[in-house]
Design an enzyme around this catalytic site. Structure first.
Site, short mmCIF file in Angstrom:
data_model
loop_
_atom_site.label_atom_id
_atom_site.label_comp_id
_atom_site.label_asym_id
_atom_site.label_seq_id
_atom_site.Cartn_x
_atom_site.Cartn_y
_atom_site.Cartn_z
N ILE A 1 0.81 -1.22 -0.10
CA ILE A 1 -0.08 0.19 -0.09
C ILE A 1 1.02 1.34 -0.12
O ILE A 1 0.60 2.31 -0.65
CB ILE A 1 -0.99 0.12 1.11
CG1 ILE A 1 -2.13 -1.17 1.10
CG2 ILE A 1 -1.85 1.30 1.27
CD1 ILE A 1 -2.78 -1.42 2.35
N ARG B 1 -3.04 1.46 11.16
CA ARG B 1 -3.85 1.15 12.40
C ARG B 1 -3.76 2.20 13.44
O ARG B 1 -2.79 2.73 13.82
CB ARG B 1 -3.10 -0.12 12.86
CG ARG B 1 -3.60 -1.52 12.32
CD ARG B 1 -5.23 -1.78 12.40
NE ARG B 1 -5.39 -3.03 11.61
CZ ARG B 1 -5.73 -3.25 10.61
NH1 ARG B 1 -5.94 -2.08 9.86
NH2 ARG B 1 -6.04 -4.31 9.98
N GLU C 1 -10.80 2.05 18.68
CA GLU C 1 -12.03 2.34 17.73
C GLU C 1 -12.71 1.18 17.98
O GLU C 1 -12.38 0.21 18.30
CB GLU C 1 -11.50 2.35 16.21
CG GLU C 1 -10.90 1.10 15.72
CD GLU C 1 -10.16 1.13 14.23
OE1 GLU C 1 -9.50 2.18 13.85
OE2 GLU C 1 -10.67 0.37 13.33
N HIS D 1 -12.63 4.14 9.72
CA HIS D 1 -11.95 2.95 9.07
C HIS D 1 -12.62 2.38 7.81
O HIS D 1 -13.10 1.15 7.67
CB HIS D 1 -11.86 1.80 10.01
CG HIS D 1 -10.80 0.77 10.09
ND1 HIS D 1 -10.16 0.05 10.98
CD2 HIS D 1 -10.19 0.21 8.91
CE1 HIS D 1 -9.38 -0.66 10.53
NE2 HIS D 1 -9.24 -0.51 9.05
C1 DGY Z 1 -7.41 -4.19 6.55
O1 DGY Z 1 -7.64 -4.82 5.65
O2 DGY Z 1 -6.45 -4.34 7.32
C2 DGY Z 1 -8.46 -2.87 6.64
O3 DGY Z 1 -7.98 -2.12 7.71
C3 DGY Z 1 -9.64 -3.54 7.20
O4 DGY Z 1 -10.67 -2.92 6.16
#
Ligand code: DGY
Length: 330
Positions: A158, A240, A269, A287
């Site tokens: 990501i 996170r 959360e 989230h």
């Molecule tokens: C993940 O895939 O870890 C996301 O945070 C949840 O949608």
């Protein structure tokens, strides 16, 4: 021969649960109640597998109470809800959903970063409050994204997808810090420069956090780190909650020690630190970085593929701990 029983711990697409029901005896949670730890453990009695999301904690105690459990399949790429060492010790397979959410999550991270830099949420609230009565040269003046320095903490899939957007779409200079440096052939197309963490904090105009949560990344951004950032910088967290010390961030925002922040994830959360709710220069989302129809479908499909493969003796596509394969019989 009786079919294995599985628990689908949260409500998911009916198609996903129906598909699982073609292979297994499925206990659903169509009310989508969040089970307490004791309830989850009780629900898992007699189950060979479990389809979970990030909201279910899978730990040694739960596994010991359910020694028949063989596979725990997470519908999320992050798996800090699963004690993988405890799974390894008991021969339980854990799986996650990498890749299918990379681009969607990167889109959202980039959008959050842009909205912090350009003060979109803050100015929208102002407009909705009816306070917009005239133009002013410095009204919601923000900072540019194009051409700025994009700092990325955590350069996994990501992180790289966000870097690509910044470098190729917005002409940003990309600097990053990660446990390990990317090979040159991955750095080169992004023009990405590996730097130490302090340099990342000092140099970034827009810092984006994409680092997995672990004991090592707990409060990776706290008061000392925020103090190194430029007063004009923004901070975006799509990793996170717990990677950021939310109280320290709220103080830094209130005192304008950094310009703005954008958070999709929070420590504890769905509770949100009350101080974050009262600072204006922040964008807050619940989230939802991976929440598009196509991506959530792909995540659910992949988690189901993993569960079906695990319990039918096939190779699960995305195991976290493949060393426990082949699984013991139920
Ligand atoms: C993940 O895939 O870890 C996301 O945070 C949840 O949608």
């Amino acid at each position: 021969m009786s079919r294995p029983a599985v628990l689908v711990a949260r409500k998911v697409f009916a198609e996903t649960t129906d598909r699982l029901a073609r292979h297994f005896e499925v206990e659903r949670n169509d009310d989508d109640r969040i089970f307490t730890k004791a309830e989850l453990s009780a629900k898992l009695r007699g189950k060979a597998g479990c389809f979970v999301t990030g909201s279910e904690r899978i730990d040694a105690e739960l596994l010991d109470a359910n020694p028949q459990l063989r596979a725990v399949c997470n519908m999320a790429v992050g798996y800090n809800n699963i004690d993988v060492d405890a799974c390894n010790a008991r021969g339980v397979l854990a799986t996650n959903t990498p890749d299918v959410l990379t681009e969607t999550t990167a889109d959202f991270g980039f959008a959050l970063m842009m909205s912090a830099a350009r003060r979109m949420a803050e100015s929208e609230h102002y407009l909705r409050r009816g306070e917009w009565t005239r133009w002013a040269y410095d009204m919601f003046i923000g900072s540019d994204v194009h051409g700025a320095t994009l700092g990325i903490l955590g350069m996994g899939r990501i992180g790289q997808a966000i870097a690509r957007r910044g470098a190729l779409g917005f002409g940003m200079q990309v600097i990053y810090h990660n446990r390990s440096r990317l090979p040159p052939e991955q750095e080169a197309p992004l023009g990405a420069r590996y730097v130490g963490k302090d340099e990342l904090l000092r140099e970034a105009d827009h810092l984006v956090l994409v680092v997995p949560y672990s004991a090592a990344s707990h409060h990776a951004i706290a008061a000392a780190e925020l103090a190194l950032m430029k007063p004009s910088a923004t901070l975006t967290n799509v990793a996170r909650g717990g990677v950021v010390d939310d109280a320290a961030l709220a103080a830094a925002l209130r005192e304008r020690r950094i310009a703005a922040a954008a958070l999709d994830v929070f420590e504890g959360e769905p509770q949100v630190h009350p101080d974050l709710l009262t600072v204006p220069n922040i964008v807050l989302t619940p989230h939802i970085a991976s929440a598009t129809v196509a991506t959530r479908r792909a995540m659910a499909d992949l988690a189901a593929d993993n569960l079906i493969a695990a319990l039918t003796g096939a190779a699960p596509p995305t195991p976290i701990n493949p060393q426990v394969l082949p699984l013991r019989p139920s």
